[in-house]
Design a protein around this motif. Sequence first.
Motif, PDB file in Angstrom:
ATOM      1  N   SER A 288      14.008   9.036  -9.330  1.00 19.32           N
ATOM      2  CA  SER A 288      12.952   8.531 -10.739  1.00 19.32           C
ATOM      3  C   SER A 288      12.352   7.159 -10.363  1.00 19.32           C
ATOM      4  CB  SER A 288      13.506   8.188 -12.252  1.00 19.32           C
ATOM      5  OG  SER A 288      12.587   7.692 -13.339  1.00 19.32           O
ATOM      6  N   ALA A 289      13.925   6.035  -9.857  1.00 21.47           N
ATOM      7  CA  ALA A 289      12.651   4.914  -9.631  1.00 21.47           C
ATOM      8  C   ALA A 289      12.652   5.261  -8.052  1.00 21.47           C
ATOM      9  CB  ALA A 289      13.994   3.903  -9.227  1.00 21.47           C
ATOM     10  N   LEU A 290      12.455   5.903  -7.642  1.00 21.19           N
ATOM     11  CA  LEU A 290      12.073   6.053  -5.928  1.00 21.19           C
ATOM     12  C   LEU A 290      10.686   6.380  -6.248  1.00 21.19           C
ATOM     13  CD1 LEU A 290      11.838   6.340  -2.900  1.00 21.19           C
ATOM     14  CD2 LEU A 290      13.219   8.242  -2.879  1.00 21.19           C
ATOM     15  N   ASN A 291      10.554   7.796  -7.409  1.00 16.81           N
ATOM     16  CA  ASN A 291       9.346   8.227  -7.421  1.00 16.81           C
ATOM     17  C   ASN A 291       9.053   7.255  -7.438  1.00 16.81           C
ATOM     18  OD1 ASN A 291       7.466  10.946  -8.046  1.00 16.81           O
ATOM     19  ND2 ASN A 291       7.914  10.748 -10.137  1.00 16.81           N
ATOM     20  N   GLN A 292       9.231   6.273  -8.698  1.00 16.42           N
ATOM     21  CA  GLN A 292       8.097   5.786  -9.106  1.00 16.42           C
ATOM     22  C   GLN A 292       7.793   3.718  -8.174  1.00 16.42           C
ATOM     23  OE1 GLN A 292       6.867   4.521 -12.382  1.00 16.42           O
ATOM     24  NE2 GLN A 292       8.148   7.005 -13.350  1.00 16.42           N
ATOM     25  N   LEU A 293       8.254   3.996  -7.305  1.00 15.75           N
ATOM     26  CA  LEU A 293       8.139   3.308  -6.989  1.00 15.75           C
ATOM     27  C   LEU A 293       6.896   3.451  -5.667  1.00 15.75           C
ATOM     28  CD1 LEU A 293      11.685   1.650  -5.431  1.00 15.75           C
ATOM     29  CD2 LEU A 293       9.568   0.346  -6.337  1.00 15.75           C
ATOM     30  N   LEU A 294       6.902   5.122  -5.366  1.00 15.33           N
ATOM     31  CA  LEU A 294       6.159   6.013  -4.689  1.00 15.33           C
ATOM     32  C   LEU A 294       4.727   5.505  -5.086  1.00 15.33           C
ATOM     33  CD1 LEU A 294       7.795   8.333  -2.853  1.00 15.33           C
ATOM     34  CD2 LEU A 294       6.849   6.573  -1.920  1.00 15.33           C
ATOM     35  N   ARG A 295       5.372   5.908  -6.511  1.00 17.96           N
ATOM     36  CA  ARG A 295       3.945   5.912  -7.153  1.00 17.96           C
ATOM     37  C   ARG A 295       3.718   4.651  -7.960  1.00 17.96           C
ATOM     38  NH1 ARG A 295       3.517   8.719 -14.153  1.00 17.96           N
ATOM     39  NH2 ARG A 295       1.199   8.419 -13.564  1.00 17.96           N
ATOM     40  N   GLN A 296       4.034   3.805  -7.638  1.00 20.83           N
ATOM     41  CA  GLN A 296       3.370   2.645  -7.659  1.00 20.83           C
ATOM     42  C   GLN A 296       2.850   2.654  -6.374  1.00 20.83           C
ATOM     43  OE1 GLN A 296       2.466   0.701 -10.266  1.00 20.83           O
ATOM     44  NE2 GLN A 296       4.045   1.782 -11.184  1.00 20.83           N
ATOM     45  N   LYS A 297       3.268   2.509  -5.362  1.00 20.31           N
ATOM     46  CA  LYS A 297       2.690   2.544  -4.294  1.00 20.31           C
ATOM     47  C   LYS A 297       1.237   3.162  -3.202  1.00 20.31           C
ATOM     48  CE  LYS A 297       3.624   3.180   0.972  1.00 20.31           C
ATOM     49  NZ  LYS A 297       3.160   3.713   1.489  1.00 20.31           N
ATOM     50  N   HIS A 298       1.136   4.341  -4.187  1.00 20.27           N
ATOM     51  CA  HIS A 298       0.253   5.625  -4.015  1.00 20.27           C
ATOM     52  C   HIS A 298      -0.705   5.358  -5.603  1.00 20.27           C
ATOM     53  CE1 HIS A 298      -2.687   9.180  -4.114  1.00 20.27           C
ATOM     54  NE2 HIS A 298      -2.361   9.029  -5.335  1.00 20.27           N
ATOM     55  N   ILE A 299      -0.951   4.008  -6.126  1.00 20.17           N
ATOM     56  CA  ILE A 299      -1.520   3.926  -7.685  1.00 20.17           C
ATOM     57  C   ILE A 299      -2.049   2.423  -6.598  1.00 20.17           C
ATOM     58  CG2 ILE A 299      -2.262   2.763  -9.696  1.00 20.17           C
ATOM     59  CD1 ILE A 299      -0.378   4.535 -10.678  1.00 20.17           C
TER      60      ILE A 299
END
Length: 528
Positions: A288-299
């Motif tokens: 979940s944390a990695l997904n959030q990080l990737l999402r934040q990076k993508h955003i």
Amino acid sequence: MNKLFFRILVLLMSLSLIGIILVQVFWFNSSFKNNEEQFKYHVTQVIGNVADKLEQQEEYSFYDKYNRIKDSTGKIPKKEDLLEVFYVQRNTKTNKTIVYSNTLTSEDYDISGSLFNKKFSSERFKNFSSKRVTEVYNNNNGIDNNNLGQSIIPDLTIEKSGSLDILNKVQQQIQYKDIASLTPIEGRITKDKLSKLLKKELQEYGVKTKFEFGIYSSGVPTKIKSDGFHYDKEATYNIPIYTDNEGNSRYELSVTFPHKKKFLLSELLSITILSIVFTLIIIVAYTSALNQLLRQKHISEIKTDFINNMTHEFKTPIATINLALDAIRNPKIIEDKDKVYRYLQMIRDENKRMHAQVENVLRISKLEKRELDITKEPTVVTDVIDDAIEHVNLILEDRKGTVVKHYNAARTTCLINEVHFTNVLVNILENAIKYSPDTPEIEIFTENVKDMILIKVKDHGLGMSKIAQKRVFEKFYREHTGDLHNVKGHGLGLAYVKRIVEDHNGQVYVESEKGKGSTFIIKIPLIN
């Protein structure tokens, strides 16, 4: 987010997760090995106890038979002196002499070994007793080793006598082992008796798992074995039984545990389940944390791209407006009313274009904050479609495009907000025109499905990939258009479309194939 920092963070999190999993695996292996050692210790104790008890029970049975035979003979035993020992101690200062004598006597009850085994007919069973006398002589100078036991009267006499239990036991043990060694194993122990003895001992030590057993004679299996006994090197424990007088044994008891690993794992089951649950929680949290990080990076990347695109979108109209204003200020142009009106129209169009972009951003922002006022009224959907077509008509004419309408729906009245729903259709139509590299050819269909009306907007443009179809309604998402650089936008239009349609209790989705165009489908409930 800095790319290097992001990579380091992901690497550290991954290493931490791998480390936790490795620690859990190491702990499990260590616990399993400890349980295996403890199991081995308990089983060794058990089979040792069983071996001792087998000999004790056999010895007791022999003694019991011997005593019953001895008591039943009714004969007075014959006595025979085997050994007489004298010990003399003299104190020369006090003339005090101590004389100690020990006489060893055997009692023969005339019981032969043939009563136990025919091969031992010459063996005799005897009991041994001892008579011990201590005599003290005071001031007797005439006593020496030559006149001991003569008529001189001692000053003090102490007499003790009794059976020599240790000697009797040793003598009987030697004889019983010699006799028993010639008895076949089937005559010394039964399968049921051995099974019960093993079961009882194993339960006392907490080894509650299935076991099988067998007795080997000089490496050859005997009939004393359980039905399911099979030798397994990893799960079988051995011990010699029924040792002879020289300490040797030709019999070996083997006990095997077919479900040994299962039993050892069952003891770790509860703690292992907890460990797995906690590890899964950590993995889920990490994912979940990695997904959030990737999402934040993508955003973050999308927002950067959005700002760059927005800057470019505003830069061009502003430059055009500045050029138009500079041209109007030219004395030659200001006298020419047609040119002035033309430049003023350019300024108005570019200003309108910027205003539309700002409105698009504001609409999305208000939608997210639930501040957008969406009042709905009964409206004929086909009228709204016609209005939306009128909005894009100028752009369509400029591209020499066409819109073909197929209104097949019999019922068309829905509870909608006319302004926002018009914007929804305008956005879809603008996309259809924008992503048609050749002359735009657009078809609009309406049809009824139960209590719903379907609006389909079909183009014959670029189409989109399967991945793009899943993400096309995400905010800021834009698919790369390859060499088609004149397609501009910010990835906000379709996000707005989705939010408005959902606020109307409807659905919107897309069907598309790369290179063959796209069809946007809107499903809205009718008024009953």
